[in-house]
Design a protein around this motif. Structure first.
Motif, short mmCIF file in Angstrom:
data_model
loop_
_atom_site.label_atom_id
_atom_site.label_comp_id
_atom_site.label_asym_id
_atom_site.label_seq_id
_atom_site.Cartn_x
_atom_site.Cartn_y
_atom_site.Cartn_z
N ALA A 196 53.11 20.51 32.05
CA ALA A 196 53.62 19.28 31.44
C ALA A 196 52.95 19.03 30.09
N LEU A 197 51.65 19.27 30.02
CA LEU A 197 50.93 19.07 28.76
C LEU A 197 51.39 20.09 27.71
N ALA A 198 51.66 21.30 28.13
CA ALA A 198 52.17 22.32 27.20
C ALA A 198 53.54 21.93 26.65
N ARG A 199 54.42 21.40 27.53
CA ARG A 199 55.74 20.93 27.07
C ARG A 199 55.59 19.76 26.10
N GLU A 200 54.67 18.87 26.40
CA GLU A 200 54.43 17.73 25.52
C GLU A 200 53.93 18.20 24.16
N LYS A 201 53.04 19.17 24.14
CA LYS A 201 52.51 19.73 22.89
C LYS A 201 53.63 20.36 22.07
N GLU A 202 54.55 21.06 22.73
CA GLU A 202 55.70 21.64 22.02
C GLU A 202 56.53 20.55 21.37
N GLY A 203 56.75 19.45 22.10
CA GLY A 203 57.49 18.32 21.55
C GLY A 203 56.77 17.69 20.37
N MET A 204 55.45 17.63 20.45
CA MET A 204 54.67 17.09 19.34
C MET A 204 54.82 17.97 18.10
N ASP A 205 54.69 19.28 18.30
CA ASP A 205 54.81 20.21 17.17
C ASP A 205 56.17 20.06 16.49
N LYS A 206 57.21 19.89 17.30
CA LYS A 206 58.56 19.72 16.76
C LYS A 206 58.67 18.40 15.97
N ALA A 207 58.12 17.32 16.53
CA ALA A 207 58.19 16.01 15.87
C ALA A 207 57.36 15.99 14.58
N ILE A 208 56.24 16.69 14.58
CA ILE A 208 55.39 16.75 13.38
C ILE A 208 56.07 17.56 12.30
N GLY A 209 56.78 18.61 12.71
CA GLY A 209 57.51 19.44 11.75
C GLY A 209 56.60 19.97 10.67
N SER A 210 57.01 19.77 9.43
CA SER A 210 56.26 20.31 8.29
C SER A 210 55.31 19.29 7.67
N LEU A 211 55.14 18.15 8.32
CA LEU A 211 54.32 17.07 7.74
C LEU A 211 52.89 17.50 7.42
N LEU A 212 52.34 18.40 8.20
CA LEU A 212 50.95 18.82 7.96
C LEU A 212 50.84 20.17 7.26
N ASP A 213 51.99 20.76 6.89
CA ASP A 213 51.97 22.05 6.21
C ASP A 213 51.20 21.96 4.89
N GLY A 214 50.41 22.98 4.64
CA GLY A 214 49.67 23.05 3.39
C GLY A 214 48.39 22.23 3.36
#
Length: 164
Positions: free
Chosen positions: A77-95
C-alpha cells in the motif's frame, strides 16, 4: 533564520502541490537545503487502501491476521501511495540540486505522523497547504490546525491566491 531541512506533507491535492512549489522556491536559495515530501497514511484507512474486499468492521480482528502478511500488505500500500505521489509531483522537482526524499509512511494519526516525521528527520520547517474547510478552525483545515498546535518547529501554511 535559515532553514536547512524542510518537510512538506503531501496528500496529492492542489494545495499540497502549491505548498511543494513554495518549498522548492525556498530550497532553490541553497542547494544544501534538504527537502522531505511525505504522505501520511492514517492506520485506520489501511484495510481499504490495501485492496481488501472485506469490510474491516466485519472481518477478523487485526490480532488474528498473520503479521508477515500484514506487513507485506502495508508495504504494498505504501509503495502504491509513493507511485501516486511521484505522479502528482510530476516535474515540479526536476532540476533541483537539493537532496530530496519522497516517502509514504503510516501513522496512527496524520497530525502525529507529520510531527513525528519532522522530529525523527530533524526537520526545522514544515510547509503545508490548507484547504480552509474547517468552520471551527477558522480559515485552516483540521490537519493544518493540528500541526500548528502540536509542532515544536515553525509551520508555514501556504495558501493559494484567491483568484484560483
Amino acid at each position: 533564520m535559515k532553514f536547512s531541512n524542510i518537510l512538506v506533507p503531501f496528500d496529492k491535492s492542489e494545495h499540497a502541490v502549491h505548498a511543494l512549489g513554495v518549498a522548492r522556491g525556498l530550497a532553490e536559495e541553497d542547494p544544501a537545503i534538504g527537502l522531505h515530501v511525505v504522505d501520511i497514511i492514517y492506520v485506520s484507512e489501511m484495510p481499504p487502501s490495501l485492496g481488501l474486499d472485506a469490510n474491516p468492521y466485519e472481518s477478523m480482528p487485526p490480532l488474528a491476521v498473520d503479521p508477515d502478511l500484514y506487513c507485506k500488505l502495508v508495504d504494498a500500500a505504501l509503495a502504491r501511495e509513493k507511485e501516486g505521489m511521484d505522479k502528482a509531483i510530476g516535474s515540479l522537482l526536476d532540476g533541483l540540486p537539493n537532496p530530496v526524499s519522497v516517502q509514504a509512511v503510516n501513522a496512527v494519526s496524520i497530525v502525529d505522523g507529520i510531527t513525528d516525521y519532522a522530529h525523527e528527520y530533524g526537520c526545522d520547517l514544515i510547509i503545508m497547504g490548507s484547504r480552509g474547510l474547517g468552520l471551527l478552525r477558522g480559515m485552516l483545515g483540521s490537519v493544518s490546525y493540528g500541526v500548528l498546535r502540536s509542532s515544536e518547529i515553525p509551520v508555514l501554511i501556504a495558501k493559494e491566491p484567491e483568484e484560483k
